[in-house]
Design an enzyme around this catalytic site. Structure first.
Site, short mmCIF file in Angstrom:
data_model
loop_
_atom_site.label_atom_id
_atom_site.label_comp_id
_atom_site.label_asym_id
_atom_site.label_seq_id
_atom_site.Cartn_x
_atom_site.Cartn_y
_atom_site.Cartn_z
N LYS A 76 65.86 9.37 -36.40
CA LYS A 76 66.38 10.57 -36.89
C LYS A 76 67.78 10.42 -37.21
O LYS A 76 68.67 9.64 -36.36
CB LYS A 76 66.16 11.56 -35.76
CG LYS A 76 66.74 13.20 -36.29
CD LYS A 76 66.49 14.46 -35.41
CE LYS A 76 66.86 15.73 -35.93
NZ LYS A 76 66.44 16.71 -35.04
N SER A 151 64.01 20.82 -36.53
CA SER A 151 64.86 19.96 -37.36
C SER A 151 64.36 18.61 -37.55
O SER A 151 64.86 18.16 -38.46
CB SER A 151 66.04 20.31 -36.72
OG SER A 151 66.27 19.45 -35.76
N SER A 175 62.97 21.57 -31.79
CA SER A 175 62.82 20.50 -32.89
C SER A 175 62.24 19.27 -33.07
O SER A 175 62.07 18.78 -33.93
CB SER A 175 64.43 20.12 -33.35
OG SER A 175 65.11 21.21 -33.89
#
Lengths: 484, 95
Positions: A76, A151, A175
Protein backbone atom coordinates in the site's frame (compact mmCIF):
# COMPACT_ATOMS: atom_id res chain seq x y z
CA UNK A 1 1.50 -19.68 -11.62
CA UNK A 2 -0.60 -16.73 -10.47
CA UNK A 3 -3.42 -19.02 -9.30
CA UNK A 4 -1.26 -20.71 -6.67
CA UNK A 5 -1.38 -19.84 -3.00
CA UNK A 6 1.68 -18.63 -1.11
CA UNK A 7 2.56 -22.05 0.31
CA UNK A 8 2.42 -23.55 -3.20
CA UNK A 9 4.51 -20.73 -4.65
CA UNK A 10 7.02 -21.17 -1.86
CA UNK A 11 7.22 -24.93 -2.53
CA UNK A 12 7.58 -24.31 -6.27
CA UNK A 13 10.48 -21.93 -5.69
CA UNK A 14 12.11 -24.34 -3.26
CA UNK A 15 11.79 -27.29 -5.63
CA UNK A 16 13.12 -25.23 -8.50
CA UNK A 17 9.90 -25.62 -10.56
CA UNK A 18 10.23 -21.93 -11.38
CA UNK A 19 12.44 -19.07 -10.29
CA UNK A 20 11.41 -15.95 -8.42
CA UNK A 21 12.42 -13.95 -11.48
CA UNK A 22 10.00 -15.96 -13.66
CA UNK A 23 7.28 -15.64 -11.04
CA UNK A 24 7.87 -11.90 -10.70
CA UNK A 25 7.65 -11.47 -14.49
CA UNK A 26 4.30 -13.29 -14.51
CA UNK A 27 2.87 -10.77 -12.08
CA UNK A 28 4.51 -7.75 -13.72
CA UNK A 29 3.01 -8.86 -17.05
CA UNK A 30 -0.40 -9.26 -15.47
CA UNK A 31 -0.17 -5.78 -13.97
CA UNK A 32 0.92 -4.41 -17.34
CA UNK A 33 -1.99 -5.96 -19.22
CA UNK A 34 -4.79 -5.90 -16.64
CA UNK A 35 -4.25 -2.88 -14.40
CA UNK A 36 -5.22 -0.31 -17.02
CA UNK A 37 -8.84 -1.08 -16.18
CA UNK A 38 -8.40 -1.46 -12.44
CA UNK A 39 -5.94 1.34 -11.59
CA UNK A 40 -4.94 -0.60 -8.49
CA UNK A 41 -1.27 0.47 -8.63
CA UNK A 42 0.07 4.02 -8.28
CA UNK A 43 3.65 2.95 -9.01
CA UNK A 44 5.06 -0.27 -10.43
CA UNK A 45 8.67 -0.89 -9.41
CA UNK A 46 9.57 -3.46 -12.06
CA UNK A 47 13.34 -2.98 -12.04
CA UNK A 48 13.65 -3.18 -8.26
CA UNK A 49 11.33 -6.19 -8.27
CA UNK A 50 13.45 -8.11 -10.77
CA UNK A 51 16.64 -7.23 -8.88
CA UNK A 52 15.08 -8.45 -5.62
CA UNK A 53 13.85 -11.61 -7.37
CA UNK A 54 17.37 -12.42 -8.58
CA UNK A 55 18.69 -12.04 -5.04
CA UNK A 56 15.90 -14.35 -3.84
CA UNK A 57 16.88 -16.92 -6.48
CA UNK A 58 20.44 -16.82 -5.16
CA UNK A 59 19.14 -17.42 -1.66
CA UNK A 60 17.32 -20.55 -2.84
CA UNK A 61 20.55 -21.75 -4.43
CA UNK A 62 22.59 -21.07 -1.30
CA UNK A 63 20.01 -22.61 1.00
CA UNK A 64 19.29 -19.41 2.94
CA UNK A 65 15.71 -18.91 1.70
CA UNK A 66 12.78 -18.67 4.10
CA UNK A 67 9.08 -19.42 3.47
CA UNK A 68 8.42 -15.97 1.90
CA UNK A 69 11.67 -15.59 -0.04
CA UNK A 70 11.01 -14.65 -3.64
CA UNK A 71 7.23 -14.25 -3.18
CA UNK A 72 5.94 -11.06 -4.82
CA UNK A 73 3.95 -8.55 -2.79
CA UNK A 74 2.18 -5.25 -3.41
CA UNK A 75 2.68 -2.52 -0.83
CA UNK A 76 0.00 0.00 0.00
CA UNK A 77 1.38 3.40 -0.94
CA UNK A 78 1.18 4.52 2.68
CA UNK A 79 4.36 2.64 3.65
CA UNK A 80 7.59 4.60 3.18
CA UNK A 81 10.12 2.81 1.02
CA UNK A 82 13.56 4.33 0.70
CA UNK A 83 14.19 5.72 -2.76
CA UNK A 84 10.63 5.01 -3.94
CA UNK A 85 7.86 7.54 -4.37
CA UNK A 86 5.46 7.27 -1.43
CA UNK A 87 2.41 9.33 -2.34
CA UNK A 88 -0.22 8.21 0.18
CA UNK A 89 -2.75 8.74 -2.61
CA UNK A 90 -2.21 12.49 -2.38
CA UNK A 91 -1.07 15.32 -4.61
CA UNK A 92 0.70 16.58 -1.47
CA UNK A 93 3.24 13.76 -1.74
CA UNK A 94 3.24 13.35 -5.54
CA UNK A 95 7.02 13.92 -5.62
CA UNK A 96 7.93 12.54 -2.22
CA UNK A 97 10.76 10.02 -2.37
CA UNK A 98 10.89 8.44 1.07
CA UNK A 99 14.29 8.75 2.78
CA UNK A 100 13.83 5.59 4.88
CA UNK A 101 11.96 2.28 5.02
CA UNK A 102 8.91 1.62 7.17
CA UNK A 103 9.54 -1.20 9.64
CA UNK A 104 6.96 -3.36 7.86
CA UNK A 105 8.93 -2.89 4.64
CA UNK A 106 12.24 -3.70 6.34
CA UNK A 107 10.74 -6.87 7.77
CA UNK A 108 9.24 -8.01 4.48
CA UNK A 109 12.53 -7.27 2.69
CA UNK A 110 14.37 -9.29 5.31
CA UNK A 111 11.92 -12.12 4.67
CA UNK A 112 13.04 -11.95 1.01
CA UNK A 113 9.75 -10.73 -0.45
CA UNK A 114 9.74 -9.04 -3.84
CA UNK A 115 7.87 -5.75 -4.04
CA UNK A 116 5.94 -5.32 -7.31
CA UNK A 117 4.84 -1.78 -6.65
CA UNK A 118 2.71 0.52 -4.55
CA UNK A 119 -1.04 0.27 -4.50
CA UNK A 120 -3.63 2.95 -4.88
CA UNK A 121 -5.58 4.15 -1.86
CA UNK A 122 -7.89 6.88 -0.62
CA UNK A 123 -5.85 9.99 0.03
CA UNK A 124 -4.11 9.66 3.42
CA UNK A 125 -6.27 6.54 3.96
CA UNK A 126 -9.38 8.69 4.36
CA UNK A 127 -12.25 7.02 2.59
CA UNK A 128 -14.28 3.87 2.13
CA UNK A 129 -14.40 3.67 -1.67
CA UNK A 130 -10.98 4.59 -3.03
CA UNK A 131 -12.58 7.45 -4.94
CA UNK A 132 -10.61 9.96 -2.85
CA UNK A 133 -7.30 9.16 -4.54
CA UNK A 134 -5.45 11.90 -6.42
CA UNK A 135 -4.43 9.10 -8.81
CA UNK A 136 -7.99 8.22 -9.79
CA UNK A 137 -10.59 5.78 -8.53
CA UNK A 138 -9.79 2.07 -8.31
CA UNK A 139 -12.22 -0.39 -9.92
CA UNK A 140 -13.52 -3.58 -8.38
CA UNK A 141 -12.47 -6.56 -10.54
CA UNK A 142 -15.83 -8.23 -9.84
CA UNK A 143 -17.60 -5.34 -11.55
CA UNK A 144 -15.75 -2.41 -13.06
CA UNK A 145 -18.68 -0.13 -12.22
CA UNK A 146 -18.28 -0.85 -8.52
CA UNK A 147 -15.90 0.58 -5.95
CA UNK A 148 -13.33 -1.80 -4.40
CA UNK A 149 -13.89 -0.26 -0.95
CA UNK A 150 -11.28 1.73 0.89
CA UNK A 151 -8.98 2.90 1.94
CA UNK A 152 -6.80 -0.12 0.98
CA UNK A 153 -8.81 -0.51 -2.24
CA UNK A 154 -5.81 -0.83 -4.53
CA UNK A 155 -4.37 -3.69 -2.48
CA UNK A 156 -7.76 -5.45 -2.35
CA UNK A 157 -8.40 -5.03 -6.07
CA UNK A 158 -4.88 -6.21 -6.99
CA UNK A 159 -5.08 -9.33 -4.83
CA UNK A 160 -8.62 -10.17 -6.02
CA UNK A 161 -7.52 -9.82 -9.67
CA UNK A 162 -4.40 -11.89 -8.97
CA UNK A 163 -2.05 -9.08 -9.89
CA UNK A 164 -0.17 -9.89 -6.67
CA UNK A 165 -0.41 -12.96 -4.44
CA UNK A 166 -0.53 -10.84 -1.28
CA UNK A 167 -0.51 -7.18 -0.30
CA UNK A 168 -0.20 -4.96 2.72
CA UNK A 169 -3.02 -2.77 3.93
CA UNK A 170 -3.73 -0.45 6.81
CA UNK A 171 -6.91 -0.23 8.82
CA UNK A 172 -7.97 2.85 10.81
CA UNK A 173 -11.72 2.25 10.75
CA UNK A 174 -12.10 -0.75 8.46
CA UNK A 175 -9.67 0.06 5.65
CA UNK A 176 -8.38 -3.53 5.39
CA UNK A 177 -11.58 -5.42 6.22
CA UNK A 178 -14.12 -3.42 4.18
CA UNK A 179 -12.19 -3.55 0.86
CA UNK A 180 -11.39 -7.23 1.55
CA UNK A 181 -15.12 -7.79 1.92
CA UNK A 182 -16.05 -5.83 -1.21
CA UNK A 183 -13.38 -7.54 -3.36
CA UNK A 184 -13.86 -11.06 -2.00
CA UNK A 185 -10.48 -11.55 -0.34
CA UNK A 186 -9.15 -12.24 3.16
CA UNK A 187 -7.92 -9.31 5.23
CA UNK A 188 -6.76 -9.05 8.82
CA UNK A 189 -6.45 -6.01 11.03
CA UNK A 190 -4.23 -7.05 13.94
CA UNK A 191 -4.48 -5.87 17.55
CA UNK A 192 -3.32 -2.27 17.96
CA UNK A 193 0.42 -2.38 18.62
CA UNK A 194 1.00 -5.78 16.98
CA UNK A 195 2.43 -4.40 13.71
CA UNK A 196 4.78 -1.43 13.78
CA UNK A 197 3.44 1.92 12.57
CA UNK A 198 6.94 3.32 12.00
CA UNK A 199 7.15 4.68 8.46
CA UNK A 200 3.44 4.11 7.87
CA UNK A 201 2.13 7.60 7.13
CA UNK A 202 -0.09 8.51 10.07
CA UNK A 203 -3.80 9.23 9.74
CA UNK A 204 -5.17 8.65 13.28
CA UNK A 205 -2.38 7.40 15.50
CA UNK A 206 -4.49 5.75 18.20
CA UNK A 207 -6.42 3.73 15.58
CA UNK A 208 -4.04 2.97 12.67
CA UNK A 209 -2.80 -0.58 12.25
CA UNK A 210 -1.16 -2.36 9.33
CA UNK A 211 -2.03 -5.91 8.32
CA UNK A 212 -2.04 -8.56 5.59
CA UNK A 213 -4.41 -8.83 2.62
CA UNK A 214 -4.44 -12.17 0.85
CA UNK A 215 -6.55 -14.76 -0.91
CA UNK A 216 -6.77 -17.08 2.09
CA UNK A 217 -6.28 -17.16 5.85
CA UNK A 218 -3.25 -19.40 5.39
CA UNK A 219 -1.57 -16.84 3.11
CA UNK A 220 -2.49 -14.04 5.53
CA UNK A 221 -0.97 -16.01 8.41
CA UNK A 222 2.30 -16.44 6.52
CA UNK A 223 2.44 -12.74 5.78
CA UNK A 224 1.54 -11.72 9.33
CA UNK A 225 4.41 -13.88 10.61
CA UNK A 226 6.77 -11.54 8.81
CA UNK A 227 4.93 -8.27 9.57
CA UNK A 228 4.25 -8.58 13.31
CA UNK A 229 6.59 -7.89 16.17
CA UNK A 230 7.99 -5.32 18.53
CA UNK A 231 9.68 -2.24 17.15
CA UNK A 232 11.44 0.28 19.35
CA UNK A 233 10.84 2.93 16.65
CA UNK A 234 7.09 2.88 17.39
CA UNK A 235 6.24 4.05 20.90
CA UNK A 236 2.93 2.14 20.85
CA UNK A 237 4.42 -1.11 19.58
CA UNK A 238 3.75 -3.93 22.03
CA UNK A 239 6.68 -5.99 23.26
CA UNK A 240 5.13 -9.41 23.21
CA UNK A 241 6.12 -12.70 21.66
CA UNK A 242 4.93 -13.33 18.10
CA UNK A 243 3.54 -16.85 17.72
CA UNK A 244 3.80 -18.78 14.45
CA UNK A 245 0.44 -17.76 13.01
CA UNK A 246 0.36 -20.83 10.76
CA UNK A 247 0.80 -23.08 13.79
CA UNK A 248 -2.86 -23.33 14.85
CA UNK A 249 -4.55 -23.24 11.46
CA UNK A 250 -5.55 -26.91 11.48
CA UNK A 251 -6.91 -26.97 15.00
CA UNK A 252 -10.56 -28.04 15.34
CA UNK A 253 -13.05 -25.34 16.22
CA UNK A 254 -15.38 -27.78 17.98
CA UNK A 255 -16.94 -26.04 20.96
CA UNK A 256 -16.10 -22.54 19.76
CA UNK A 257 -18.50 -19.94 21.16
CA UNK A 258 -19.40 -17.34 18.55
CA UNK A 259 -21.07 -14.15 19.74
CA UNK A 260 -23.71 -12.73 17.44
CA UNK A 261 -24.36 -9.07 18.28
CA UNK A 262 -27.99 -8.09 17.73
CA UNK A 263 -26.84 -4.59 16.72
CA UNK A 264 -24.99 -5.98 13.68
CA UNK A 265 -28.18 -7.42 12.21
CA UNK A 266 -30.49 -4.47 12.83
CA UNK A 267 -31.87 -1.90 10.41
CA UNK A 268 -29.45 -0.79 7.72
CA UNK A 269 -28.17 -4.27 6.84
CA UNK A 270 -28.92 -5.35 3.29
CA UNK A 271 -31.22 -8.43 3.21
CA UNK A 272 -29.04 -10.30 0.74
CA UNK A 273 -25.92 -9.71 2.83
CA UNK A 274 -27.83 -10.83 5.94
CA UNK A 275 -28.73 -14.18 4.28
CA UNK A 276 -25.15 -14.80 3.20
CA UNK A 277 -23.92 -14.14 6.73
CA UNK A 278 -26.61 -16.39 8.24
CA UNK A 279 -25.55 -19.19 5.91
CA UNK A 280 -21.90 -18.74 6.94
CA UNK A 281 -22.89 -18.90 10.61
CA UNK A 282 -24.80 -22.13 9.95
CA UNK A 283 -21.65 -23.51 8.35
CA UNK A 284 -19.81 -22.76 11.59
CA UNK A 285 -22.51 -24.50 13.58
CA UNK A 286 -22.06 -27.57 11.37
CA UNK A 287 -18.37 -27.45 12.21
CA UNK A 288 -19.17 -27.71 15.92
CA UNK A 289 -19.34 -24.08 16.99
CA UNK A 290 -22.23 -22.65 18.97
CA UNK A 291 -23.87 -19.29 18.38
CA UNK A 292 -24.51 -17.06 21.38
CA UNK A 293 -26.69 -13.95 21.20
CA UNK A 294 -24.86 -10.98 22.61
CA UNK A 295 -25.35 -7.23 22.73
CA UNK A 296 -22.94 -4.38 22.10
CA UNK A 297 -25.31 -1.67 23.33
CA UNK A 298 -23.14 1.33 22.44
CA UNK A 299 -22.58 0.26 18.82
CA UNK A 300 -24.82 3.03 17.55
CA UNK A 301 -22.42 5.62 18.92
CA UNK A 302 -19.35 4.19 17.28
CA UNK A 303 -19.66 6.23 14.06
CA UNK A 304 -19.84 9.69 15.66
CA UNK A 305 -17.22 8.70 18.25
CA UNK A 306 -14.88 7.32 15.64
CA UNK A 307 -15.13 10.30 13.33
CA UNK A 308 -14.40 12.78 16.12
CA UNK A 309 -11.37 10.82 17.35
CA UNK A 310 -10.07 10.11 13.83
CA UNK A 311 -10.57 13.65 12.55
CA UNK A 312 -9.03 15.25 15.63
CA UNK A 313 -5.97 13.04 15.33
CA UNK A 314 -5.75 13.59 11.57
CA UNK A 315 -5.85 17.36 11.94
CA UNK A 316 -2.90 17.09 14.28
CA UNK A 317 -0.95 14.52 12.24
CA UNK A 318 -1.43 16.35 8.95
CA UNK A 319 -0.21 19.65 10.37
CA UNK A 320 3.29 18.40 9.44
CA UNK A 321 2.54 19.18 5.80
CA UNK A 322 3.63 22.78 5.71
CA UNK A 323 5.29 23.19 2.30
CA UNK A 324 8.66 23.56 4.01
CA UNK A 325 10.22 20.21 4.88
CA UNK A 326 8.62 17.86 2.33
CA UNK A 327 5.59 17.64 0.09
CA UNK A 328 3.85 20.15 -2.13
CA UNK A 329 4.86 23.82 -1.94
CA UNK A 330 2.80 26.57 -3.57
CA UNK A 331 4.34 28.95 -6.10
CA UNK A 332 5.55 32.39 -4.98
CA UNK A 333 4.19 32.62 -1.43
CA UNK A 334 3.89 36.22 -0.24
CA UNK A 335 4.45 35.37 3.41
CA UNK A 336 4.70 32.38 5.74
CA UNK A 337 0.97 32.11 6.32
CA UNK A 338 0.33 32.19 2.59
CA UNK A 339 2.94 29.45 2.14
CA UNK A 340 1.23 27.20 4.69
CA UNK A 341 -2.32 27.85 3.58
CA UNK A 342 -1.88 27.61 -0.17
CA UNK A 343 0.53 24.64 -0.01
CA UNK A 344 -2.01 22.76 2.09
CA UNK A 345 -5.05 24.04 0.19
CA UNK A 346 -3.53 22.93 -3.14
CA UNK A 347 -1.96 19.69 -1.88
CA UNK A 348 -4.93 18.15 -0.06
CA UNK A 349 -8.14 16.87 -1.66
CA UNK A 350 -11.67 17.76 -0.52
CA UNK A 351 -12.24 14.86 1.91
CA UNK A 352 -8.90 15.38 3.63
CA UNK A 353 -9.68 19.08 4.01
CA UNK A 354 -13.11 18.31 5.44
CA UNK A 355 -11.61 15.98 8.02
CA UNK A 356 -8.84 18.39 8.97
CA UNK A 357 -11.42 21.14 9.43
CA UNK A 358 -13.77 19.04 11.58
CA UNK A 359 -10.79 17.84 13.62
CA UNK A 360 -9.51 21.38 14.06
CA UNK A 361 -12.98 22.50 15.14
CA UNK A 362 -13.34 19.60 17.61
CA UNK A 363 -10.00 20.48 19.21
CA UNK A 364 -10.50 24.25 19.23
CA UNK A 365 -10.92 26.31 22.39
CA UNK A 366 -14.41 25.96 23.83
CA UNK A 367 -15.28 22.80 21.89
CA UNK A 368 -12.66 20.32 23.13
CA UNK A 369 -14.76 18.97 26.01
CA UNK A 370 -17.93 18.68 23.97
CA UNK A 371 -16.24 16.81 21.13
CA UNK A 372 -12.85 15.22 21.68
CA UNK A 373 -13.13 14.52 25.39
CA UNK A 374 -16.70 13.30 24.99
CA UNK A 375 -15.62 10.98 22.16
CA UNK A 376 -12.80 9.56 24.30
CA UNK A 377 -15.29 8.83 27.07
CA UNK A 378 -17.65 7.11 24.66
CA UNK A 379 -14.71 5.18 23.31
CA UNK A 380 -14.35 3.73 26.79
CA UNK A 381 -17.99 2.64 26.86
CA UNK A 382 -17.73 1.07 23.38
CA UNK A 383 -14.55 -0.73 24.33
CA UNK A 384 -16.13 -2.01 27.56
CA UNK A 385 -19.00 -3.52 25.56
CA UNK A 386 -16.47 -5.74 23.81
CA UNK A 387 -14.67 -6.62 27.03
CA UNK A 388 -17.97 -7.79 28.53
CA UNK A 389 -18.85 -9.74 25.40
CA UNK A 390 -15.53 -11.59 25.47
CA UNK A 391 -16.34 -12.85 28.98
CA UNK A 392 -19.14 -14.85 27.33
CA UNK A 393 -17.78 -15.78 23.91
CA UNK A 394 -14.50 -16.59 22.11
CA UNK A 395 -15.09 -14.51 19.00
CA UNK A 396 -17.74 -12.21 17.56
CA UNK A 397 -19.10 -12.57 14.03
CA UNK A 398 -21.26 -10.51 11.73
CA UNK A 399 -21.15 -8.75 8.39
CA UNK A 400 -18.06 -6.69 7.52
CA UNK A 401 -20.08 -4.11 5.60
CA UNK A 402 -23.82 -3.38 5.44
CA UNK A 403 -23.98 -3.93 1.67
CA UNK A 404 -21.94 -5.30 -1.21
CA UNK A 405 -19.75 -2.93 -3.22
CA UNK A 406 -21.68 0.17 -4.27
CA UNK A 407 -21.30 1.89 -7.64
CA UNK A 408 -18.57 4.41 -8.31
CA UNK A 409 -20.06 7.86 -7.78
CA UNK A 410 -23.01 6.59 -5.74
CA UNK A 411 -21.90 8.05 -2.41
CA UNK A 412 -19.06 10.35 -3.37
CA UNK A 413 -21.11 13.55 -3.00
CA UNK A 414 -22.38 12.68 0.45
CA UNK A 415 -19.64 12.17 3.06
CA UNK A 416 -22.08 11.17 5.80
CA UNK A 417 -23.59 8.30 3.81
CA UNK A 418 -20.05 7.15 3.02
CA UNK A 419 -19.18 7.17 6.74
CA UNK A 420 -22.17 4.95 7.50
CA UNK A 421 -20.67 2.17 5.38
CA UNK A 422 -18.07 1.68 8.15
CA UNK A 423 -20.68 0.92 10.78
CA UNK A 424 -19.55 -2.65 11.63
CA UNK A 425 -15.81 -2.15 11.43
CA UNK A 426 -14.93 1.02 13.29
CA UNK A 427 -15.73 -0.02 16.86
CA UNK A 428 -13.01 -2.66 16.51
CA UNK A 429 -10.44 0.10 15.94
CA UNK A 430 -11.79 2.17 18.83
CA UNK A 431 -11.33 -0.85 21.10
CA UNK A 432 -7.98 -1.80 19.50
CA UNK A 433 -9.11 -5.38 18.84
CA UNK A 434 -8.08 -7.67 15.97
CA UNK A 435 -10.63 -8.30 13.21
CA UNK A 436 -10.80 -10.17 9.93
CA UNK A 437 -12.95 -10.28 6.84
CA UNK A 438 -13.25 -13.47 4.82
CA UNK A 439 -15.27 -14.20 1.67
CA UNK A 440 -18.64 -15.77 2.51
CA UNK A 441 -20.72 -15.54 -0.66
CA UNK A 442 -22.17 -13.19 -3.24
CA UNK A 443 -25.14 -10.90 -3.76
CA UNK A 444 -25.77 -9.85 -7.38
CA UNK A 445 -22.33 -11.19 -8.33
CA UNK A 446 -20.61 -8.90 -5.84
CA UNK A 447 -18.74 -10.46 -2.89
CA UNK A 448 -19.87 -10.47 0.74
CA UNK A 449 -17.42 -10.62 3.64
CA UNK A 450 -17.92 -12.25 7.01
CA UNK A 451 -16.30 -10.33 9.84
CA UNK A 452 -14.62 -12.20 12.70
CA UNK A 453 -13.59 -10.12 15.71
CA UNK A 454 -11.27 -11.55 18.34
CA UNK A 455 -9.98 -10.67 21.77
CA UNK A 456 -6.68 -8.79 22.16
CA UNK A 457 -3.73 -10.60 20.53
CA UNK A 458 -5.97 -13.47 19.41
CA UNK A 459 -4.85 -13.27 15.77
CA UNK A 460 -3.86 -16.95 15.83
CA UNK A 461 -7.35 -17.98 16.78
CA UNK A 462 -8.95 -15.71 14.16
CA UNK A 463 -6.75 -17.20 11.46
CA UNK A 464 -7.55 -20.72 12.65
CA UNK A 465 -11.30 -20.02 12.57
CA UNK A 466 -11.04 -18.43 9.14
CA UNK A 467 -8.90 -21.26 7.78
CA UNK A 468 -11.35 -23.90 9.02
CA UNK A 469 -14.16 -22.12 7.14
CA UNK A 470 -11.97 -22.02 4.04
CA UNK A 471 -11.37 -25.80 4.34
CA UNK A 472 -15.14 -26.32 4.16
CA UNK A 473 -16.09 -23.68 1.58
CA UNK A 474 -14.84 -22.41 -1.77
CA UNK A 475 -15.84 -18.74 -1.56
CA UNK A 476 -12.22 -17.64 -1.17
CA UNK A 477 -11.24 -19.55 -4.32
CA UNK A 478 -13.59 -17.61 -6.59
CA UNK A 479 -11.83 -15.44 -9.14
CA UNK A 480 -13.46 -12.53 -10.95
CA UNK A 481 -14.24 -13.37 -14.61
CA UNK A 482 -11.49 -12.10 -16.88
CA UNK A 483 -8.83 -12.36 -14.18
CA UNK A 484 -8.48 -16.17 -13.98
CA UNK B 1 -25.16 21.93 14.89
CA UNK B 2 -25.04 24.03 11.79
CA UNK B 3 -22.14 26.19 10.67
CA UNK B 4 -22.34 29.36 8.61
CA UNK B 5 -19.92 30.54 5.93
CA UNK B 6 -18.00 32.80 8.34
CA UNK B 7 -17.43 29.94 10.76
CA UNK B 8 -16.19 27.72 7.94
CA UNK B 9 -13.75 30.44 6.89
CA UNK B 10 -12.57 30.79 10.49
CA UNK B 11 -12.06 27.01 10.86
CA UNK B 12 -10.15 26.91 7.55
CA UNK B 13 -7.92 29.67 8.90
CA UNK B 14 -7.30 27.75 12.15
CA UNK B 15 -6.53 24.63 10.11
CA UNK B 16 -4.06 26.53 7.93
CA UNK B 17 -5.99 25.76 4.75
CA UNK B 18 -6.66 28.06 1.82
CA UNK B 19 -10.20 27.38 0.61
CA UNK B 20 -11.60 28.82 -2.61
CA UNK B 21 -14.41 31.28 -1.93
CA UNK B 22 -16.56 29.34 -4.42
CA UNK B 23 -16.18 26.10 -2.42
CA UNK B 24 -17.32 27.58 0.91
CA UNK B 25 -21.05 26.84 0.44
CA UNK B 26 -20.33 23.16 -0.22
CA UNK B 27 -17.99 22.90 2.79
CA UNK B 28 -20.62 24.67 4.90
CA UNK B 29 -23.22 22.04 3.99
CA UNK B 30 -20.92 19.04 4.32
CA UNK B 31 -19.30 20.12 7.58
CA UNK B 32 -22.71 20.94 9.08
CA UNK B 33 -23.97 17.47 8.11
CA UNK B 34 -20.92 15.84 9.71
CA UNK B 35 -21.42 17.85 12.90
CA UNK B 36 -25.06 16.83 12.93
CA UNK B 37 -23.97 13.17 12.80
CA UNK B 38 -21.51 13.83 15.60
CA UNK B 39 -24.23 15.46 17.73
CA UNK B 40 -25.57 11.95 18.47
CA UNK B 41 -22.81 11.72 21.04
CA UNK B 42 -24.64 14.10 23.34
CA UNK B 43 -27.47 11.58 23.78
CA UNK B 44 -25.35 9.70 26.34
CA UNK B 45 -24.43 11.01 29.78
CA UNK B 46 -20.71 10.39 30.17
CA UNK B 47 -20.18 12.17 33.49
CA UNK B 48 -17.46 10.42 35.49
CA UNK B 49 -16.31 8.14 32.65
CA UNK B 50 -12.56 8.06 32.18
CA UNK B 51 -11.52 9.22 28.70
CA UNK B 52 -9.73 6.52 26.71
CA UNK B 53 -6.65 7.83 24.89
CA UNK B 54 -4.90 4.56 24.10
CA UNK B 55 -6.72 1.42 22.96
CA UNK B 56 -4.67 -0.88 25.16
CA UNK B 57 -4.53 1.66 28.00
CA UNK B 58 -0.78 1.15 28.17
CA UNK B 59 1.57 3.86 29.37
CA UNK B 60 4.13 5.29 26.97
CA UNK B 61 7.37 3.39 27.05
CA UNK B 62 10.47 5.22 28.35
CA UNK B 63 13.98 4.71 27.12
CA UNK B 64 17.43 5.61 28.32
CA UNK B 65 18.23 9.26 27.74
CA UNK B 66 21.00 8.87 25.21
CA UNK B 67 21.44 9.84 21.58
CA UNK B 68 20.45 7.05 19.23
CA UNK B 69 19.76 8.91 15.99
CA UNK B 70 22.53 9.84 13.59
CA UNK B 71 22.70 13.12 11.70
CA UNK B 72 20.96 12.60 8.33
CA UNK B 73 20.32 16.22 7.47
CA UNK B 74 21.43 15.93 3.86
CA UNK B 75 19.33 12.87 3.21
CA UNK B 76 16.24 14.38 4.78
CA UNK B 77 16.67 17.72 3.06
CA UNK B 78 16.67 15.99 -0.32
CA UNK B 79 12.88 15.78 -0.13
CA UNK B 80 12.44 19.43 0.88
CA UNK B 81 11.05 21.71 -1.83
CA UNK B 82 13.48 24.57 -1.08
CA UNK B 83 16.79 24.42 0.80
CA UNK B 84 19.97 26.41 0.67
CA UNK B 85 23.25 25.70 2.51
CA UNK B 86 21.53 23.18 4.73
CA UNK B 87 18.69 25.52 5.67
CA UNK B 88 14.99 25.26 4.85
CA UNK B 89 13.81 28.36 3.02
CA UNK B 90 10.61 30.19 3.90
CA UNK B 91 9.36 33.67 2.98
CA UNK B 92 10.90 36.44 5.04
CA UNK B 93 9.36 36.54 8.52
CA UNK B 94 11.30 39.33 10.25
CA UNK B 95 11.45 42.74 8.59
Amino acid sequence: MHDKNVAELSAGLKNGDFSSEELTRVYLNRIESLDKDLNSFISVTAEQALAAARIADQQYKSGTAGPLTGIPIAQKDIFCIQGVRTSCGSKMLANFIAPYDATVVTRLNEAGMVMLGKTNMDEFAMGSSNENSFYGAVKNPWDLLAVPGGSSGGSASAVAAQLAPVATGTDTGGSIRQPASLCGITGLKPTYGRVSRYGMIAFASSLDQGGPMARSAEDAAMLLNAMAGFDHHDSTSVDREVPDYTGNLDQSIEGLRIGIPAEFFAEGLDDGVASVIQAALQEYEKMGASLVDISLPNSGLSIPTYYVVAMAECSSNLSRFDGVRFGHRCEDPVDLEDLYKRSRGEGFGAEVKRRIMIGTYALSAGYYDAYYLKAQQLRHLISDDYKKAFEQVDVIMGPTAPSVAFDIGEKSDDPVSMYLSDIYTIAVNLAGLPGMSIPAGFVDNRPVGLQIIGNYFDESRLLNIAHQFQCETNWHKQVPPGYE
Amino acid sequence: MSLDADEVARIAHLAGLAIDEADIPEYTTNLSNILELVEQMSSVDTAGIEPMAHPLELPQRLREDKVTETDQRELFQKCAPKVERGLYLVPQVIE
